[in-house]
Design an enzyme around this catalytic site. Structure first.
Site, PDB file in Angstrom:
ATOM      1  CG  ASP A 191      -1.750   1.229   1.390  1.00  0.00           C
ATOM      2  OD1 ASP A 191      -1.636   2.145   0.547  1.00  0.00           O
ATOM      3  OD2 ASP A 191      -2.530   1.301   2.358  1.00  0.00           O
TER       4      ASP A 191
ATOM      5  CG  ASN B 247       2.396   2.975 -12.570  1.00  0.00           C
ATOM      6  OD1 ASN B 247       2.049   3.710 -13.491  1.00  0.00           O
ATOM      7  ND2 ASN B 247       1.677   1.916 -12.194  1.00  0.00           N
TER       8      ASN B 247
ATOM      9  CE1 TYR C 238      -4.802  10.627 -11.595  1.00  0.00           C
ATOM     10  CE2 TYR C 238      -5.169  12.278 -13.305  1.00  0.00           C
ATOM     11  CZ  TYR C 238      -4.599  11.088 -12.890  1.00  0.00           C
ATOM     12  OH  TYR C 238      -3.827  10.354 -13.759  1.00  0.00           O
TER      13      TYR C 238
ATOM     14  CB  ILE D 141      -2.133   5.660 -21.561  1.00  0.00           C
ATOM     15  CG1 ILE D 141      -1.118   6.818 -21.667  1.00  0.00           C
ATOM     16  CG2 ILE D 141      -1.477   4.326 -21.858  1.00  0.00           C
ATOM     17  CD1 ILE D 141      -0.502   7.008 -23.030  1.00  0.00           C
TER      18      ILE D 141
ATOM     19  CB  THR E 121      -4.855   1.855 -18.657  1.00  0.00           C
ATOM     20  OG1 THR E 121      -5.558   3.003 -18.129  1.00  0.00           O
ATOM     21  CG2 THR E 121      -3.492   2.296 -19.185  1.00  0.00           C
TER      22      THR E 121
END
Length: 266
Positions: free
Chosen positions: A65, A88, A159, A194, A196
């Protein structure tokens, strides 16, 4: 799309730690690093998918975590040395479904939740990396930010804020390591659209999937989504020994989005 991958073996004998490696960009980086000869330690909070990914790649998995200082301390005991650390792991805040993340209605709890993973996780990952590299005085830290860290995002304030802070902290870490006389580099990648799993709730699997995809990249000059493998290629370059004069820098992987407009003058 991305061309044929040419392997060089440039990460042979290097121990590489990658966070958020269970899926998406993290998994692609783990796969590419392993293919280039690295000893990969893939980490993720999702133990089931993380182990499945590690088994598929043939690398080691450790549950982590990234927002937990205790988890990082325990991890450092298991993996005391590293040559490359890729920070990442990250979340958008929308993982549990639609929510208000604009500056007016975002809750403080949600704000903290996103920053805990994205920003605290990167801070702790960089701190771990310095401790794991300084004895030999060399290494590479690669942080994953976002195009959202370079521009305002009204519907995803936490974010965007967290990714912008990662940008600044990357430069701080790079300068600190240079100040100490270490050859420990710290660089940053800003991926944009991207393809994903994070996009799947928006795209769905209906007959209009392709139409939705085109709409989402309509303002991208290259008119397509990027692939995780294209981000992994940049991470590889920054991790390898041919980029030893590159530190404190940032690379956009965005199909030309931040370059401006590719539209012809009217």
């Amino acid at each position: 799309m991305a061309g044929e991958t040419k392997l060089t073996g440039q990460l042979a004998a290097k121990r590489c730690v990658i966070t958020g490696a269970a899926r998406g960009i993290g998994r692609a980086i783990a796969e590419r690093f392993a293919a280039e000869g690295a000893t990969v330690i893939a980490t993720d909070i999702d133990e089931t998918e993380g182990r499945a990914t590690a088994d598929a790649i043939g690398c080691r998995f450790e549950r982590l975590d990234v927002g937990s200082e205790d988890d990082w301390s325990a991890f450092a005991e298991k993996v005391p040395q590293a040559d490359v650390v890729v920070n990442n792991a990250g979340i958008t805040g929308f993982e549990d479904g639609p929510a208000r993340h604009d500056p007016e209605y975002a809750s403080l709890a949600e704000w903290h939740k996103v920053h805990r993973v994205n920003l605290d996780g990167t801070f702790l990952g960089c701190r771990y990396a310095i401790g794991a590299m300084k004895a030999r005085g060399t290494g590479s830290i690669v942080n994953i930010s976002s195009r959202s860290g370079l521009v305002g995002i009204p519907g995803a304030a936490a974010y965007a804020s967290s990714k912008a802070a990662i940008r600044n902290h990357t430069k701080t870490v790079a300068l600190y390591c240079a100040q100490q006389g270490w050859k420990i580099r710290c660089n940053l990648i800003h991926p944009a659209a991207i393809l994903t799993p994070i996009w799947e709730p928006m795209l769905g699997d209906g007959p209009d999937r392709e139409e939705k995809m085109q709409a989402l990249v309509s303002d991208t000059p290259l008119r397509r989504f990027g692939t995780p493998e294209e981000v992994a290629a940049i991470a590889l370059m920054l991790a390898g020994d041919e980029a030893t004069y590159v530190t404190g820098t940032e690379i956009n992987v965005d199909g030309g989005l931040l370059a401006g407009s590719a539209a012809s003058p009217g």
